[in-house]
Scaffold this motif. Structure first.
Motif, mmCIF file in Angstrom:
data_model
loop_
_atom_site.group_PDB
_atom_site.id
_atom_site.type_symbol
_atom_site.label_atom_id
_atom_site.label_comp_id
_atom_site.label_asym_id
_atom_site.label_seq_id
_atom_site.Cartn_x
_atom_site.Cartn_y
_atom_site.Cartn_z
ATOM 1 N N CYS A 91 3.638 29.700 105.212
ATOM 2 C CA CYS A 91 2.408 29.829 106.004
ATOM 3 C C CYS A 91 1.319 28.897 105.478
ATOM 4 C CB CYS A 91 1.923 31.277 105.979
ATOM 5 S SG CYS A 91 2.942 32.434 106.918
ATOM 6 N N SER A 92 1.168 28.851 104.165
ATOM 7 C CA SER A 92 0.109 28.041 103.570
ATOM 8 C C SER A 92 0.346 26.550 103.805
ATOM 9 C CB SER A 92 0.010 28.322 102.069
ATOM 10 O OG SER A 92 -0.311 29.673 101.826
ATOM 11 N N VAL A 93 1.566 26.096 103.573
ATOM 12 C CA VAL A 93 1.864 24.665 103.714
ATOM 13 C C VAL A 93 1.777 24.236 105.174
ATOM 14 C CG1 VAL A 93 3.647 22.897 103.438
ATOM 15 C CG2 VAL A 93 3.263 24.583 101.628
ATOM 16 N N VAL A 94 2.348 25.014 106.069
ATOM 17 C CA VAL A 94 2.294 24.660 107.494
ATOM 18 C C VAL A 94 0.852 24.629 107.975
ATOM 19 C CG1 VAL A 94 2.881 25.424 109.823
ATOM 20 C CG2 VAL A 94 4.619 25.468 108.026
ATOM 21 N N PHE A 95 0.071 25.621 107.585
ATOM 22 C CA PHE A 95 -1.336 25.638 108.000
ATOM 23 C C PHE A 95 -2.055 24.410 107.462
ATOM 24 C CE2 PHE A 95 -5.794 26.453 107.168
ATOM 25 C CZ PHE A 95 -6.240 26.943 108.381
ATOM 26 N N ALA A 96 -1.872 24.100 106.178
ATOM 27 C CA ALA A 96 -2.578 22.971 105.574
ATOM 28 C C ALA A 96 -2.202 21.661 106.251
ATOM 29 C CB ALA A 96 -2.278 22.906 104.078
ATOM 30 N N ALA B 149 -5.722 31.879 99.630
ATOM 31 C CA ALA B 149 -6.534 31.352 100.735
ATOM 32 C C ALA B 149 -7.416 30.196 100.265
ATOM 33 C CB ALA B 149 -7.390 32.470 101.324
ATOM 34 N N LEU B 150 -8.025 30.337 99.085
ATOM 35 C CA LEU B 150 -8.872 29.268 98.553
ATOM 36 C C LEU B 150 -8.043 28.038 98.191
ATOM 37 C CD1 LEU B 150 -11.252 31.363 96.253
ATOM 38 C CD2 LEU B 150 -11.799 30.350 98.465
ATOM 39 N N PHE B 151 -6.876 28.260 97.607
ATOM 40 C CA PHE B 151 -6.018 27.141 97.212
ATOM 41 C C PHE B 151 -5.555 26.366 98.444
ATOM 42 C CE2 PHE B 151 -2.073 25.422 95.094
ATOM 43 C CZ PHE B 151 -2.741 24.726 94.094
ATOM 44 N N THR B 152 -5.224 27.081 99.508
ATOM 45 C CA THR B 152 -4.815 26.427 100.753
ATOM 46 C C THR B 152 -5.977 25.648 101.364
ATOM 47 O OG1 THR B 152 -3.281 28.266 101.153
ATOM 48 C CG2 THR B 152 -3.747 26.797 103.000
ATOM 49 N N THR B 153 -7.170 26.238 101.305
ATOM 50 C CA THR B 153 -8.351 25.546 101.830
ATOM 51 C C THR B 153 -8.627 24.265 101.054
ATOM 52 O OG1 THR B 153 -9.304 27.675 102.492
ATOM 53 C CG2 THR B 153 -10.796 25.792 102.384
ATOM 54 N N SER B 154 -8.383 24.286 99.750
ATOM 55 C CA SER B 154 -8.592 23.075 98.957
ATOM 56 C C SER B 154 -7.656 21.961 99.409
ATOM 57 C CB SER B 154 -8.395 23.377 97.470
ATOM 58 O OG SER B 154 -7.046 23.657 97.177
ATOM 59 N N ALA B 155 -6.447 22.320 99.838
ATOM 60 C CA ALA B 155 -5.516 21.309 100.355
ATOM 61 C C ALA B 155 -6.063 20.684 101.644
ATOM 62 C CB ALA B 155 -4.147 21.943 100.610
ATOM 63 N N VAL B 156 -6.620 21.516 102.513
ATOM 64 C CA VAL B 156 -7.208 21.011 103.763
ATOM 65 C C VAL B 156 -8.402 20.110 103.464
ATOM 66 C CG1 VAL B 156 -8.372 21.672 105.902
ATOM 67 C CG2 VAL B 156 -6.410 22.996 105.091
ATOM 68 N N ILE B 157 -9.231 20.530 102.508
ATOM 69 C CA ILE B 157 -10.409 19.738 102.144
ATOM 70 C C ILE B 157 -9.988 18.367 101.617
ATOM 71 C CG2 ILE B 157 -12.250 19.541 100.430
ATOM 72 C CD1 ILE B 157 -13.122 21.237 102.657
ATOM 73 N N ALA B 158 -8.921 18.323 100.831
ATOM 74 C CA ALA B 158 -8.448 17.042 100.292
ATOM 75 C C ALA B 158 -8.067 16.092 101.422
ATOM 76 C CB ALA B 158 -7.259 17.273 99.359
ATOM 77 N N ILE B 159 -7.394 16.614 102.440
ATOM 78 C CA ILE B 159 -7.042 15.783 103.600
ATOM 79 C C ILE B 159 -8.288 15.335 104.341
ATOM 80 C CG2 ILE B 159 -5.893 15.773 105.841
ATOM 81 C CD1 ILE B 159 -3.827 17.698 104.706
ATOM 82 N N ALA B 160 -9.172 16.302 104.606
ATOM 83 C CA ALA B 160 -10.349 16.015 105.426
ATOM 84 C C ALA B 160 -11.262 14.991 104.776
ATOM 85 C CB ALA B 160 -11.114 17.315 105.685
ATOM 86 N N THR B 161 -11.474 15.137 103.479
ATOM 87 C CA THR B 161 -12.447 14.273 102.826
ATOM 88 C C THR B 161 -11.957 12.833 102.730
ATOM 89 O OG1 THR B 161 -13.896 14.104 100.900
ATOM 90 C CG2 THR B 161 -11.636 14.724 100.472
ATOM 91 N N ILE B 162 -10.645 12.631 102.529
ATOM 92 C CA ILE B 162 -10.113 11.277 102.472
ATOM 93 C C ILE B 162 -10.073 10.643 103.856
ATOM 94 C CG2 ILE B 162 -7.992 9.956 102.097
ATOM 95 C CD1 ILE B 162 -9.613 10.408 99.599
#
Length: 692
Positions: free
Chosen positions: A375-380, A443-456
């Motif tokens: 769930c976490s990886v697919v969402f991210a 949830a926070l760890f998954t959000t950090s993965a999304v943030i890494a994508i978004a910011t780059i």
């Protein structure tokens, strides 16, 4: 010697991705990533490192001989990617605040940052043609960086610059002038920061609490030259929007809440008002930011789909060209689609392992862990691709600094928390307090993965625009971005640990007896952690979020009306939300910085009119000097912060260099106000002196 052309044509091949360039980019990366991590933890903002990296690169490569505009561009591309990746700190400190981590594990932090950053680069490659080449998006920071690179490439031929050239080109003909501006701002900012955070002879803020019956108002300002620089860069429109958020927060919401909420604990008015702002009003800001981010995604749906279609069409044309024995021009060649797909699969695999290690010690069955990881990886990956396109488009529209990364993070943490909540309830994970904490941490760890994508992705297309304007080879620039992501990801964990052990974070102090007033605020991490906690504990104040959402919709409608009327008057909704949830000692200084830039513009307009000259050249020259000065202000204070963190970490004392006691604090506040105001005057005078 003839000056360089404005754009290197396809037929010309110059050294671009060189060993010395990669090494220089890595060194700049270390400095700017550390600076951005510190600034982001302190005030919740990061700065774009493209322009200062370009100036430093030009100066160093000129000294080494043989540099060219494309090699300089690669250095700034690598450095800006790494500096931008530091936005991961908007989430990761939350894992310490809830007690799940006691520090930042190097391996896990490196993996989540590097893989997310690489995916941010890969996801925006298919969008380059549509959003960079064929689009009329302005890309303000990308265009500015390209102009600085062009001017710097003419440094060997200063004498050939036409005497009728604009003041901006005469000012920038030698890149050493840009280095001087950054150095001036950096030295002034560093000395001021050392006097406040080191010697403590100057205060960090000044505040007046004004009770009116049972209502409490607050007038305050902080003293941070880094924030002055950040405010200058965001401009008067965003500055006024932040001011609107501050006025709403401390002129309406807090006074109303303090007048209707009983102070049953008999707290001092400052603590009482701050508590209500922290636990209620900030969620109104979160609602505003969330609605703004969702609206951004909706409005960008069509451009995102069109961009992907255009990119795949271009890939097909490229294959056809190779089959006919022809080839795309050098400036049209992206990284091979096979590399894009292969690296994407590798990053996803790394994430599967990373999330598995993150959950390895949880007392859960293999099936439950596998479900949570999936769930976490697919969402991210899926949500990360969507926000990559959205953030890339927003960066092109308003610039990287004004793109709603915080809003994207808030939407992500809410969605992934609800997703993990539903899975956790079915698995029984939430039956214990430790299980609930683990779910919040995931949830926070998954959000950090999304943030890494978004910011780059937010930075990537800006850099590719710079490369397109100067004639860079796209695939080489994309490789430089990938290198920057890996180097930046390696720098972030030790810097985070250093700052955590030296200062601590709000709600997360590493040692007993530390001064909580010196803790780094990490405002986004606090906010996102509070949202995740509230969702899992069913205690999230949805009413405050609802008010924020309604306010956001009203502001969006107002901005739409202003857009239809045309002109420059707009209402950036994301900036209003930032003004509500950032501490007022931070937001107020951003407003001051924006006002200083506006004042400089007004003075220059009056001077141009009095002299009967065109305002354009005045504005062009002053804008360049102002940008470089602002960059210096940010870098100077940030580096002092990192250096002070090292001193505190080695000595174990919260204020090892202080030369005054706590009794000097009132005097230090007023003294800081005088010095701060004087420096602001000097900075404005230096900007407008460009045209004398």
């Amino acid at each position: 010697m003839a000056s360089h052309p404005t754009r290197i044509p396809d037929a010309v091949s110059l050294p671009e991705l060189t060993v010395r360039g990669v090494i220089l980019g890595a060194l700049i990366t270390v400095v700017f990533t550390a600076s951005n991590v510190y600034l982001g933890l302190k005030v919740g903002l990061t700065f774009s490192s493209s322009i200062p990296a370009a100036v430093i690169s030009m100066a160093v490569l000129r000294a080494l001989r043989g540099g060219n505009i494309l090699e300089n561009n690669m250095v700034q591309t690598q450095a800006s990617a790494a500096g931008t990746l530091s936005s991961i700190i908007f989430v990761l400190p939350g894992l310490l605040m809830i007690g799940h981590w006691q520090g930042f594990p190097f391996g896990l932090t490196l993996a989540i940052c590097a893989s997310g950053g690489i995916l941010g680069v890969l996801f925006t490659i298919p969008l380059r043609r549509a959003m960079v080449v064929d689009s009329n998006l302005p890309y303000p920071e990308g265009v500015a960086a390209a102009e600085i690179l062009r001017v710097g490439s003419e440094g060997d031929d200063v004498a050939s610059v036409d005497a009728k050239a604009s003041p901006a080109r005469r000012e920038g003909a030698n890149e050493a002038s840009g280095v001087r501006e950054i150095a001036f701002g950096g030295v002034v900012s560093a000395l001021f920061a050392f006097a406040t955070g080191g010697l403590r002879v100057l205060g960090e803020s000044i505040t007046a609490w004004i009770p009116a019956g049972t209502a409490v108002f607050r007038l305050t300002t902080g003293f941070s030259l880094a924030l002055i620089g950040a405010g200058y860069l965001i401009g008067i429109v965003s500055g006024l929007a932040i001011l609107l958020g501050i006025v709403f927060s401390w002129g309406i919401a807090v006074p109303v809440l303090t007048s209707v909420t009983p102070n049953t604990d008999g707290q001092a008015i400052a603590a009482f008002a701050n508590g209500l702002w922290q636990h209620k009003v900030r969620f109104i800001g979160a609602g505003v930011i969330g609605v703004s981010a969702i609206w951004t995604l909706i409005t960008l749906a069509k451009p995102m789909v069109d961009g992907v279609k255009t990119s795949f069409t271009a890939l097909g044309q490229s294959r056809g060209a190779r089959g006919r024995g022809t080839a795309l021009g050098r400036t049209e060649q992206d990284l091979s689609p096979y590399w894009v797909i292969g690296l994407t699969l590798v990053c996803v695999a790394v994430w599967v392992v990373t999330f598995g290690v993150f959950l390895a010690e949880a007392p859960l069955s293999f099936g439950t862990i596998a479900t949570l990881v999936a769930c976490s990886v697919v969402f991210a990956v899926v949500f990360g691709f969507l926000v990559a396109a959205a953030c890339g488009y927003m960066a092109g529209l308003v610039g990287s600094s004004a793109s709603p990364i915080s809003g994207i993070g808030i939407v992500a943490v809410m969605l992934v928390s609800l997703l993990i909540l539903s899975v956790s309830q079915a698995s029984g994970l939430l039956d214990t307090s430790e299980g609930s904490k683990l779910a919040i941490a995931l949830a926070l760890f998954t959000t950090s993965a999304v943030i890494a994508i978004a910011t780059i992705s937010n930075d990537n297309l800006q850099d590719l625009k710079t490369g397109w304007l100067v004639g860079a080879t796209p695939w080489r620039q994309q490789v430089a971005l990938l290198i920057g992501c890996v180097i930046g990801a390696a720098v972030i964990p030790p810097v985070l640990n250093l700052l955590y052990n030296a200062y601590g974070f709000v709600d997360a102090l590493p040692r007993p007896g530390m001064d909580p007033s010196q803790a780094l605020s990490a405002p986004q991490a606090i906010l996102m952690t509070a949202i995740a906690k509230g969702i899992f504990t069913h205690q999230l104040d949805w009413s405050m979020l609802g008010i924020g959402a309604l306010l956001g919709l009203v502001l969006i409608a107002i901005d739409a009306v202003l857009a239809k009327r045309g002109g420059v008057a707009r209402l950036p909704v994301i900036a209003v939300g930032i003004g509500i949830y950032l501490p007022p000692t931070i937001g107020s200084v951003l407003v001051i910085g924006a006002l200083l830039g506006w004042i400089a513009q007004r003075v220059l307009k009056a001077r141009a009119k009095a002299q009967g000259k065109d305002y354009g050249p005045f504005a062009e020259a002053a804008e360049r000097r102002g940008v470089l000065l602002a960059s210096g202000l940010i870098v100077g204070e940030s580096l002092v912060g990192v250096a002070m963190a090292m001193v505190v970490g080695f000595t174990g004392s919260d204020s090892p260099l202080a030369i005054v006691g706590n009794g000097f604090a009132p005097t230090a506040e007023w003294l800081a106000l005088v010095v701060f105001a004087s420096i602001c005057v000097v900075l404005v005078r230096r900007v407008i002196a460009t045209t004398r």
